[in-house]
Design an enzyme around this catalytic site. Structure first.
Site, PDB file in Angstrom:
ATOM      1  N   LYS A   3      -2.070  -1.583  -3.871  1.00  0.00           N
ATOM      2  CA  LYS A   3      -2.961  -0.417  -3.833  1.00  0.00           C
ATOM      3  C   LYS A   3      -2.146   0.859  -3.913  1.00  0.00           C
ATOM      4  CE  LYS A   3      -5.967   1.872  -0.607  1.00  0.00           C
ATOM      5  NZ  LYS A   3      -6.505   1.857   0.714  1.00  0.00           N
ATOM      6  N   LYS A  45       0.866  -1.180   0.000  1.00  0.00           N
ATOM      7  CA  LYS A  45       0.000   0.000   0.000  1.00  0.00           C
ATOM      8  C   LYS A  45       0.896   1.222   0.000  1.00  0.00           C
ATOM      9  CE  LYS A  45      -3.591   2.466   2.422  1.00  0.00           C
ATOM     10  NZ  LYS A  45      -4.601   2.439   3.468  1.00  0.00           N
TER      11      LYS A  45
HETATM   12  C1  PBG Z   1      -7.130   3.713   5.186  1.00  0.00           C
HETATM   13  C2  PBG Z   1      -7.599   3.444   3.827  1.00  0.00           C
HETATM   14  C3  PBG Z   1      -7.478   4.344   2.776  1.00  0.00           C
HETATM   15  C4  PBG Z   1      -8.073   3.742   1.662  1.00  0.00           C
HETATM   16  C5  PBG Z   1      -8.531   2.478   2.052  1.00  0.00           C
HETATM   17  N1  PBG Z   1      -8.222   2.292   3.410  1.00  0.00           N
HETATM   18  C6  PBG Z   1      -6.952   5.724   2.742  1.00  0.00           C
HETATM   19  C7  PBG Z   1      -5.679   6.022   3.332  1.00  0.00           C
HETATM   20  O1  PBG Z   1      -4.802   5.166   3.494  1.00  0.00           O
HETATM   21  O2  PBG Z   1      -5.510   7.185   3.678  1.00  0.00           O
HETATM   22  C8  PBG Z   1      -8.162   4.405   0.327  1.00  0.00           C
HETATM   23  C9  PBG Z   1      -9.055   3.796  -0.672  1.00  0.00           C
HETATM   24  C10 PBG Z   1      -9.378   4.686  -1.798  1.00  0.00           C
HETATM   25  O3  PBG Z   1      -8.789   5.758  -2.005  1.00  0.00           O
HETATM   26  O4  PBG Z   1     -10.286   4.306  -2.540  1.00  0.00           O
HETATM   27  N2  PBG Z   1      -6.898   2.698   6.036  1.00  0.00           N
END
Ligand code: PBG
Length: 328
Positions: free
Chosen positions: A249, A196
């Site tokens: 991601k 991520k």
């Molecule tokens: C946070 C989380 C995020 C997303 C999914 N879980 C945002 C972040 O890390 O700030 C983002 C998903 C998206 O942008 O569609 N745990």
């Protein structure tokens, strides 16, 4: 002219092209990420995610039932938590009567065979807007694991099929696995947000949940977009700690990472086509600069082609409807 190889022979008409098509996007590949909130009969559109809404549980069930009839197999839940319930300990995250456990119980009771995935991270519940606990401006790793394990346990007890840690703390997959196993929840799976990245493409999601960090950024825990070998390291750890699937991601700027993990590991690969990726397509389509349906199908097919078998996408409801229209 003497041309031995003529690749165009395989492109000459639709039937031939479909015969040699290498990648197929099917309803079973798609997971619908959806925002939920407390209350009844509520469906609020999210300004930066046109076509996406925050649903109360009754309206969510209604929508999920319709999509399930169109072939939807899985849903991923994200909670919009009232500001009054947020605090620095993110204690609402592990409330067995909280919004997520309630939603899971409800969906599992109402819709047969729908795979329910829940997010494990503190940001929707934290008054700091970070995925972990904060002390003196720093994100605490090991202290956070205790809360994440409690959160995952509550979600699994409610009936979640998979918990999906998106927090990027070190050691969280192993810690969560152990907590679930010790509580008799060995059948609940873990989809780890393995790679991520600290991405600019999460903006609309943070609008949807009012969960933007209240200070700083997430670069001490989310990965540097410049790195892909590091994703192999994260994947090795997640696998050894007991993850059932590995997720990359965002998806579109990280197709190379999807491909690398797919080639190297024997676990299913998931990819999250995130909010900013969705919003870009929607904005361009709204201006008439892109043909939405063709662009969306091309993007999702490219994520499949790179090696993801599971794709979380906000386009899912539209795609399921388009696939239905296409049937004879
Ligand atoms: C946070 C989380 C995020 C997303 C999914 N879980 C945002 C972040 O890390 O700030 C983002 C998903 C998206 O942008 O569609 N745990």
């Amino acid at each position: 002219m003497k041309i031995t190889e003529r690749p165009r022979r395989l492109r000459k008409n639709a039937a031939t092209r479909s015969l040699v098509e290498e990648t197929e996007l099917l309803p079973k590949n798609l997971v619908w990420p959806v925002f939920i909130k407390d209350g009844a009969n509520t469906k609020e559109e999210i300004a930066s995610l046109p076509g996406c809404h925050r649903y109360s549980l009754d309206r969510l069930t209604e929508e999920a039932e319709k999509l399930s009839d169109l072939g939807l197999k899985a849903i991923a839940l994200f909670p919009a938590i009232d500001d009054k319930l947020k605090n620095s300990k993110a204690s609402e995250a592990a409330n067995p009567e909280g919004l997520i456990p309630k939603a899971v119980r409800h969906l599992k009771a109402e819709i047969k065979d729908l795979v329910v995935i829940t997010d494990v991270a503190l940001d929707p519940y934290s008054s700091d807007g970070h995925d972990g606990l904060v002390k003196d401006g720093k994100i605490l790793n090991d202290e956070t694991l205790l809360v994440l394990a409690a959160q995952a346990k509550v979600q699994a007890e409610a009936g979640a099929d998979f918990v999906a840690p998106s927090d990027m703390m070190d050691g969280r997959v192993g810690w969560i696995r152990q907590a679930l196993d010790e509580s008799g929840l060995a059948e609940t799976g873990i989809i780890s947000y393995t790679a991520k990245y600290a991405s600019a493409f999460y903006g609309p999601f943070r609008d949807a949940l009012a969960s933007a960090p209240r200070f700083g950024d997430k670069k001490t825990y989310q990965m540097n977009p410049a790195n892909s070998r590091e994703a192999l390291r994260e994947a090795r750890l997640d696998r050894s700690e007991g993850a059932d699937m590995l997720m990359v991601k965002p998806a579109l700027s990280y197709l190379d990472v999807i491909q690398r993990l797919q080639a190297k590991f024997d676990l299913p690969i998931a990819a999250y086509n995130v909010s900013g990726e969705y919003a870009m397509v929607k904005a361009a389509a709204k201006n008439g600069w892109l043909e939405e349906r063709a662009a969306v199908l091309e993007i999702l097919t490219s994520i499949r082609r790179a090696g993801a078998s599971v794709i979380l996408s906000y386009h899912t409801p539209d795609v399921l409807k388009w696939m239905q229209d296409r049937k004879p």
